[in-house]
Design a protein around this motif. Sequence first.
Motif: not given
Length: 320
Positions: A282-303
């Motif tokens: 069986k497949k488990n269906f999810l609620p209707l998907a929203q067309f909301v998509y983006g990107f983000g910045f990831l800051f790496r902690l070096a010390d």
Amino acid sequence: MTAADEQARRIEMNLEFVDQAITIIRQAVAAGMDWEELAELVRDQQDQGNPVAERITKLNLAANQITLSLDDPIENSSDGDSSNDSDSDQETSKFGRGLLSVDRDIFESAFANAQQYYTSRCQAGIKHAKTLAVSSQALQSAEQKIRADLHATKITSTMTQQRKPLWFEKFAWFISSDGCLVLAGHDMHQNELLVKRYLRAGDAYVHADLHGAASVVVKNKSASSSIPPSTLFQAGIMSVCQSHAWDTKIVTLAWWVEAHQVSKMAPTGEYLTTGSFMIRDKKNFLPLAQFVYGFGFLFRLADDESIARHAAARQQRLAL
């Protein structure tokens, strides 16, 4: 002495001879003689020992010029003299004894032709002097600009250690609001690699029945707990947004299954292409998907100090 000066001097020393040659050629041209006939006439006169014709080495009547071989009467007269000064020796070594080829305009007198060489040499000298002046000025301006730039700018050299990419950065990925790692392939080859190599027990496989939908793998943080529904919903949005539904704006349902339900074994007589998988049960269906998509910045902690200072940041956000 330049070559132009020497050619002008040879003309001046042979003014009468040069005028004779120019006059003969000019008269022949004025009489309407063909160029080939004129060249043949010159060769005949050379064979007969005509001293003027013997010195004509080339006819360039298209440019109204003839080339004459001119000697230096002064040098010829001093050949027998055993005492030569140093200046004469220098000029002889530079231009050589004997005949010198000189191009002449048949519609100018011998004196006018000599003057042309002097004028061209003078103009060349003036042009050369102007070029040197402009080059010197440009060099000074460049030096001043460099000094000003060096004075205004503090040049520092820094060495930056290049970060080694993490294993999942070759895929499309994000961290869900519940802190789960969500991965998707950029193409069918990455989809194949992602499922075969990184889909493990406890993980979830998310997809949508749309052309171009991404195969999404949700990594479970703990095998003892299930993946939160909000993370599965966000993974479904990722799969749908990478399909053709993004362009057609068709809202559809994504679904998810557990890792053991995904197989590469096709039914008998069927074939699965690269990036395609067989879903069992069986497949488990999810609620209707929203067309909301983006990107983000990831800051790496070096010390270590920064890591310790931000250790509880995600827990605080989740608590909110």
